[in-house]
Design a protein around this motif. Structure first.
Motif, PDB file in Angstrom:
ATOM      1  N   SER A   1      67.329  66.230  60.679  1.00 56.43           N
ATOM      2  CA  SER A   1      67.237  66.263  59.219  1.00 56.43           C
ATOM      3  C   SER A   1      65.772  66.120  58.837  1.00 56.43           C
ATOM      4  O   SER A   1      64.915  65.856  59.684  1.00 56.43           O
ATOM      5  CB  SER A   1      68.040  65.113  58.604  1.00 56.43           C
ATOM      6  N   GLN A   2      65.496  66.257  57.554  1.00 57.53           N
ATOM      7  CA  GLN A   2      64.126  66.066  57.086  1.00 57.53           C
ATOM      8  C   GLN A   2      63.628  64.676  57.448  1.00 57.53           C
ATOM      9  O   GLN A   2      62.478  64.499  57.844  1.00 57.53           O
ATOM     10  CB  GLN A   2      64.045  66.289  55.574  1.00 57.53           C
ATOM     11  N   LEU A   3      64.483  63.673  57.362  1.00 58.04           N
ATOM     12  CA  LEU A   3      64.084  62.307  57.684  1.00 58.04           C
ATOM     13  C   LEU A   3      63.664  62.181  59.146  1.00 58.04           C
ATOM     14  O   LEU A   3      62.657  61.540  59.450  1.00 58.04           O
ATOM     15  CB  LEU A   3      65.208  61.321  57.363  1.00 58.04           C
ATOM     16  N   THR A   4      64.412  62.805  60.065  1.00 59.11           N
ATOM     17  CA  THR A   4      64.030  62.710  61.481  1.00 59.11           C
ATOM     18  C   THR A   4      62.708  63.424  61.733  1.00 59.11           C
ATOM     19  O   THR A   4      61.914  62.981  62.556  1.00 59.11           O
ATOM     20  CB  THR A   4      65.123  63.244  62.430  1.00 59.11           C
ATOM     21  N   GLN A   5      62.445  64.515  61.008  1.00 57.84           N
ATOM     22  CA  GLN A   5      61.170  65.199  61.177  1.00 57.84           C
ATOM     23  C   GLN A   5      60.026  64.327  60.659  1.00 57.84           C
ATOM     24  O   GLN A   5      58.989  64.214  61.302  1.00 57.84           O
ATOM     25  CB  GLN A   5      61.162  66.555  60.477  1.00 57.84           C
ATOM     26  N   ILE A   6      60.212  63.701  59.526  1.00 53.67           N
ATOM     27  CA  ILE A   6      59.178  62.810  58.986  1.00 53.67           C
ATOM     28  C   ILE A   6      58.890  61.681  59.970  1.00 53.67           C
ATOM     29  O   ILE A   6      57.737  61.368  60.253  1.00 53.67           O
ATOM     30  CB  ILE A   6      59.602  62.241  57.611  1.00 53.67           C
ATOM     31  N   GLN A   7      59.928  61.083  60.515  1.00 52.72           N
ATOM     32  CA  GLN A   7      59.762  59.968  61.440  1.00 52.72           C
ATOM     33  C   GLN A   7      59.067  60.395  62.740  1.00 52.72           C
ATOM     34  O   GLN A   7      58.292  59.630  63.301  1.00 52.72           O
ATOM     35  CB  GLN A   7      61.116  59.354  61.780  1.00 52.72           C
ATOM     36  N   ASN A   8      59.333  61.599  63.205  1.00 55.12           N
ATOM     37  CA  ASN A   8      58.805  62.028  64.498  1.00 55.12           C
ATOM     38  C   ASN A   8      57.434  62.688  64.426  1.00 55.12           C
ATOM     39  O   ASN A   8      56.599  62.452  65.302  1.00 55.12           O
ATOM     40  CB  ASN A   8      59.790  62.978  65.179  1.00 55.12           C
TER      41      ASN A   8
END
Length: 95
Positions: free
Chosen positions: A27-34
């Motif tokens: 998700s967008q959140l996992t991309q931001i975190q990674n």
């Protein structure tokens, strides 16, 4: 189209391709975190329409967070990769 016109950081494109070929749902959140990326929707759109990737989209609830994954029956050996993720198509990180 050249990499300069992809409008996303090469690391974000690479991370997205790697995560999807590893069978992850992202998700967008996992991309931001990674990778601190903010263009996941644009990357997914390009992978689908320019590179022909069979990407599934589900939503966490109506109209909310999009969850992306590679179709379970996708032949990973036949995927075409953007320039910044070509190494994945050569075997690195391929499933």
């Amino acid at each position: 189209m050249t990499q300069a016109h992809f409008y996303s950081k090469p690391t974000s494109v690479y991370w997205t391709c790697k995560a999807l070929t590893e069978g992850r749902t992202i998700s967008q959140l996992t991309q931001i975190q990674n990778v601190k990326g903010w263009r996941l929707g644009a990357i997914i759109h390009r992978l689908r329409w320019e590179y022909g990737w069979p990407i599934n989209t589900e939503y966490s609830s109506p109209g909310q967070i999009a969850l992306y994954s590679l179709a379970p029956d996708a032949d990973r050996s036949k995927l075409r990769f953007p320039k910044s993720a070509k190494a994945l198509g050569a075997g690195e990180g391929a499933v």
